[in-house]
Write an enzyme that holds these catalytic residues in place. Structure first.
Site, PDB file in Angstrom:
ATOM      1  N   ARG A 146       0.904  -1.125  -0.034  1.00 56.02           N
ATOM      2  CA  ARG A 146       0.036   0.005  -0.268  1.00 56.02           C
ATOM      3  C   ARG A 146       0.915   1.216  -0.115  1.00 56.02           C
ATOM      4  NH1 ARG A 146      -2.691  -3.531   3.166  1.00 56.02           N
ATOM      5  NH2 ARG A 146      -4.088  -4.764   1.827  1.00 56.02           N
ATOM      6  N   THR A 190       2.105  -5.808   4.139  1.00 53.64           N
ATOM      7  CA  THR A 190       1.425  -4.996   3.100  1.00 53.64           C
ATOM      8  C   THR A 190       1.132  -3.519   3.387  1.00 53.64           C
ATOM      9  OG1 THR A 190      -0.894  -5.493   3.960  1.00 53.64           O
ATOM     10  CG2 THR A 190       0.218  -6.945   2.176  1.00 53.64           C
ATOM     11  N   SER A 205       0.373  -8.244   8.480  1.00 55.48           N
ATOM     12  CA  SER A 205      -0.854  -8.782   7.848  1.00 55.48           C
ATOM     13  C   SER A 205      -0.758 -10.316   7.853  1.00 55.48           C
ATOM     14  CB  SER A 205      -0.617  -8.476   6.448  1.00 55.48           C
ATOM     15  OG  SER A 205      -0.729  -7.072   5.960  1.00 55.48           O
ATOM     16  N   GLY A 206      -2.259 -10.884   7.622  1.00 56.28           N
ATOM     17  CA  GLY A 206      -2.102 -12.380   7.749  1.00 56.28           C
ATOM     18  C   GLY A 206      -3.271 -12.801   8.818  1.00 56.28           C
ATOM     19  N   GLY A 207      -4.194 -11.997   8.887  1.00 51.93           N
ATOM     20  CA  GLY A 207      -5.243 -12.292   9.932  1.00 51.93           C
ATOM     21  C   GLY A 207      -6.621 -13.581   9.500  1.00 51.93           C
ATOM     22  N   GLU A 208      -6.006 -13.954   8.162  1.00 52.22           N
ATOM     23  CA  GLU A 208      -6.912 -14.996   7.700  1.00 52.22           C
ATOM     24  C   GLU A 208      -6.207 -16.543   8.075  1.00 52.22           C
ATOM     25  OE1 GLU A 208      -7.518 -12.152   6.221  1.00 52.22           O
ATOM     26  OE2 GLU A 208      -9.386 -12.591   7.168  1.00 52.22           O
ATOM     27  N   ASN A 276      -9.832  -8.471  11.842  1.00 49.33           N
ATOM     28  CA  ASN A 276     -10.753  -9.524  12.418  1.00 49.33           C
ATOM     29  C   ASN A 276     -10.198 -10.328  13.365  1.00 49.33           C
ATOM     30  OD1 ASN A 276      -9.602 -10.433   9.530  1.00 49.33           O
ATOM     31  ND2 ASN A 276     -10.051 -12.206  10.702  1.00 49.33           N
ATOM     32  N   ASP A 319     -16.273 -11.181   9.620  1.00 47.17           N
ATOM     33  CA  ASP A 319     -14.925 -10.701   8.991  1.00 47.17           C
ATOM     34  C   ASP A 319     -15.084  -9.137   8.839  1.00 47.17           C
ATOM     35  OD1 ASP A 319     -12.403 -10.644   8.071  1.00 47.17           O
ATOM     36  OD2 ASP A 319     -13.212 -11.459   5.763  1.00 47.17           O
TER      37      ASP A 319
END
Lengths: 578, 156
Positions: A146, A190, A205-208, A276, A319
């Site tokens: 970003r 990111t 990053s990587g919340g999933e 999330n 989410d």
């Protein structure tokens, strides 16, 4: 017979096989914290930090381009790059950055570890840096970045394998490189870094993937880590009572910080949104409110301590990350913070203490639940029983994704890109495995029955003032200017300018690919430019699956009024690019 | 349907079908099917390796190069083919690129993070699709200070 070999020509840097200049003027040498503090008021010709200024307003007072002449706006230059060989997320890369502009030089990051310095007048590539991204790195939402931060002669950027690196702003050479996340745990990077004082601040990053979100601060000069702030507390820490006492849920609790925060120097607080909880949709394994997920946390930049928080969606089952910007503004002497949440509600908080001032819906359709005027959340539709499908609005991409709203202090209106798309979700419990997606559900986002808007919201009442309707969701950041204009790109490629007071479309240009980035404006020698990265991709299956097959793209366009922008004869006659 | 692990290894099945040969089962050779080699770490701590392009095979040999950790590596590239190729190699800072004329050799120095893997190729015509894609695999873990503060987790 032994084969005799000739010497192959020496290996060269791939970028040298191009017209790249190889260096940029030393414009970033004197960019300091003090300059960034006064970015909008003292040097509106530049775009010195991610949102243009620490307050996140994405507003520029530049007004050479205005409602009277916008119909003459035309491309001044285009920079495009493409991709080479096989790379991570080859089908999902997108151009999401917000360019930084310092005294005629644009610093910009792209997909797959590319960073560029570009002559902001001509589009000439000045230098490039490539950070190699492992092909197998876990990416929840595509091969994206970003943006960069610039200070003290350096360009700071994170990489998809969770490094934060500092580049020499003149040469693009790496000055320091620090790892701040674990790719084996599904972490990646990111976010566009934020420079505050002598620190560069980044989030994970990587919340999933069921990790534990964190913010990290590094010394600008040395790359030494100053602090780490986890957004999910360990047992015994404040907030840990909102997680199961006897479980392991906190260890995979999510709350990642993948969008840049804002900063109030008077309060000395960062306002950073969190993502999330993990798993996204299976709340039964993490009973409780799950702090500090889906929140804004007010963080002391000197030590990384959380001073207060406000949670927008307690115990999230949809989410509904809250990473999106917290815009700082003032009204009647009160210091406020505005936030458009994925859950479809527009929140105004007192930024000195996190107290709720107003909450109002801005989404078109909200069926997941309700938030009353006091902020009380009542869930209505959510994945509950295993295997039972539910459908709700807004879908997991939210009524507004990460792409940013803008606020014009001139019109005292907020301008938000709005998505109206539902989704079908079925709870599917799965065992946690490190590095493997951890959603707890089967998800399909609607490909029809969708729409989008640009909505203007009154800062004093939170009421809608005007709206512009689009046949698809709006998934790009808004830019507001002193020329009474609002710029925003559409998924179908049009870049548009609206009358900031009325919402009337005054100008548009088809860029050839969908917009999922943050346009900026700057000026050089009195000529105003509006620049927008264009490159459709990323988490399209989440926010607009109906355009999964749309042109990919990978360009940045810079627009100016004819006659005022760079002319070829200028460069040729001077023999140089500046 | 017979799948790998039931009767044969995947490599055996690929070979039996001819997917690891040029213009046999398919037009080209399935990428990354030219053997596996390990980089060697010298007494100076520097990693080194050698990769060849054999005659008429349209493949890097080895096409899977394993580095024990991230860092700098010197790779000697040798073209034993009677066609000209190139090497487009991943490296932090900028990709490295070199010609590989017929019967030539040269050295390229790369800087790569671990863990993870990266592709390299010959970016001429469709050398890549015909088989000249290889992988550099970097083993190891991220530094301790970068990892999450949580107990060890189950992995797949």
């Amino acid at each position: 017979m032994t084969q005799e070999y000739t010497d192959a020509p020496s290996a060269v840097r791939f970028g040298r096989q191009s017209k790249v200049v190889g260096s940029a003027p030393p414009v970033a040498q004197d960019v300091t914290y003090e300059r960034i503090l006064e970015a909008r008021s003292e040097e509106p010709q530049n775009w010195l930090t991610y949102y243009g200024a620490y307050d996140g307003q994405r507003y520029s007072p530049l007004d050479e381009i205005n409602t009277e002449n916008i119909n003459r706006l035309a491309p001044a230059w285009v920079f495009q790059f493409g991709s080479f060989g096989l790379h991570a997320g080859a089908s999902t890369y997108a151009f999401e950055a917000a360019p930084i502009v310092v005294d005629g030089v644009m610093f910009l990051s792209g997909w797959d570890g590319w960073v560029w310095a570009i002559d902001a007048r001509t589009g000439q590539e000045l230098w490039r840096y490539k950070h190699e991204v492992p092909f197998d790195v876990g990416l929840c939402c595509g091969n994206v970045n970003r943006g960069v931060a610039v200070a003290k002669g350096k360009v700071f950027v994170v990489t998809l394998n969770a490094h934060v690196i500092a580049l020499d702003a003149v040469t693009g050479e790496c000055v320091w490189d620090a790892t701040y996340g674990d790719v084996r745990a599904g972490e990646s990077g990111t976010v566009a870094p934020l420079v505050v004082k002598n620190l560069v601040i980044v989030g994970s990053s990587g919340g999933e993937f069921g990790n534990r979100g964190h913010l990290d601060a590094f010394d600008l000069d040395t790359g030494e880590r100053a602090w780490r702030c986890y957004t999910v507390p360990k047992p015994g820490e404040p907030g840990s009572e909102t997680w199961p006492a006897d479980g392991e849920a906190w260890q995979r609790g999510g709350g990642n910080c993948w969008v840049t925060g804002t900063y109030d120097p008077e309060q000395n607080l960062l306002y950073w949104g969190t993502g999330n909880p993990g798993p996204d949709f299976d709340g039964e394994v993490r009973e409780g409110d799950n702090l500090y997920t889906d929140s804004v946390i007010a963080v002391d930049p000197d030590n990384g301590e959380i001073r207060w928080h406000y949670q927008f969606t307690p115990h999230d089952l949809w989410d509904y990350d809250s990473n999106m910007e917290s815009i700082l503004f003032e009204q009647d002497g009160r210091k406020l913070l505005a936030h458009f949440d994925k859950n479809g509600y527009f929140f105004v908080l007192d930024r000195t203490n996190g107290e709720l001032v107003r909450v109002t819906p801005f989404a078109e359709r909200i069926t997941w639940g309700e938030i009353d005027a006091n902020g009380k959340v009542t869930p209505k539709v959510y994945p509950d029983k295993e295997g039972e499908t539910v459908h709700f609005f807004p879908g997991p991409a939210g009524a507004k994704e990460w792409c940013h709203a803008a606020y014009s202090p001139k019109t005292q209106l907020f301008y938000a890109p709005v998505q109206d798309t539902g989704a079908q979700v079925t709870r599917r419990r799965r065992e946690f495995k490190e590095g493997t997606p951890y959603w707890g559900a089967s998800v399909t986002v609607d490909s029809d029955n969708m729409q989008g808007f640009v909505k203007a919201i009154d800062a004093s009442t939170s009421e809608e003032v005007w709206r512009w309707h689009n046949d698809t969701p709006m998934c790009a950041s808004v830019l507001a200017t002193g020329g009474d204009l609002v710029f925003v790109g559409a998924p179908s490629g049009e870049f548009r300018a609206f009358n900031a007071h009325t919402g009337e479309v005054l100008w548009e240009f088809q860029c050839g690919s969908g917009h999922h980035s943050s346009p900026v404006t700057y000026s050089i020698d009195g000529t105003q430019y509006v620049a927008v990265p264009v490159g459709w991709g990323s988490w399209v299956e989440g926010f607009l699956p109906g355009l999964m097959g749309a042109p990919h793209g990978n360009a940045i366009f810079s627009f100016a009024l004819p006659g005022s922008a760079h002319r070829v004869s200028d460069a040729e006659s001077s023999g140089q690019l500046y | 349907m017979t799948t790998a692990n039931e009767k044969q290894s995947l490599s055996e099945m690929v070979s039996e079908l001819g997917l690891d040969k040029s213009n046999n089962a398919t037009i080209g050779r399935l990428i990354a099917h030219g053997g596996l080699g390990h980089a060697e770490e010298g007494p100076d701590g520097r990693m080194r390796a050698q990769i060849r392009i054999p005659l008429d095979e349209m493949i890097w040999d080895p096409s899977i190069l394993v580095m024990p950790r991230g860092g700098e590596i010197e790779i000697e590239l040798i073209n034993d083919d009677t066609n000209t190729h190139c090497a487009l190699m991943p490296s932090n800072g900028d990709k490295q690129w070199m010609w590989l004329p017929v019967y030539s050799k040269g050295t390229v120095t790369l800087d790569l993070d671990g863990p993870g893997y990266y592709w390299f190729s010959s970016n001429l015509g469709n050398d890549e699709g015909q088989g000249l894609f290889g992988a550099i695999v970097v083993l190891g873990d991220v530094p301790e200070e970068a990892r999450l503060d949580r107990p060890p987790q189950t992995r797949p």
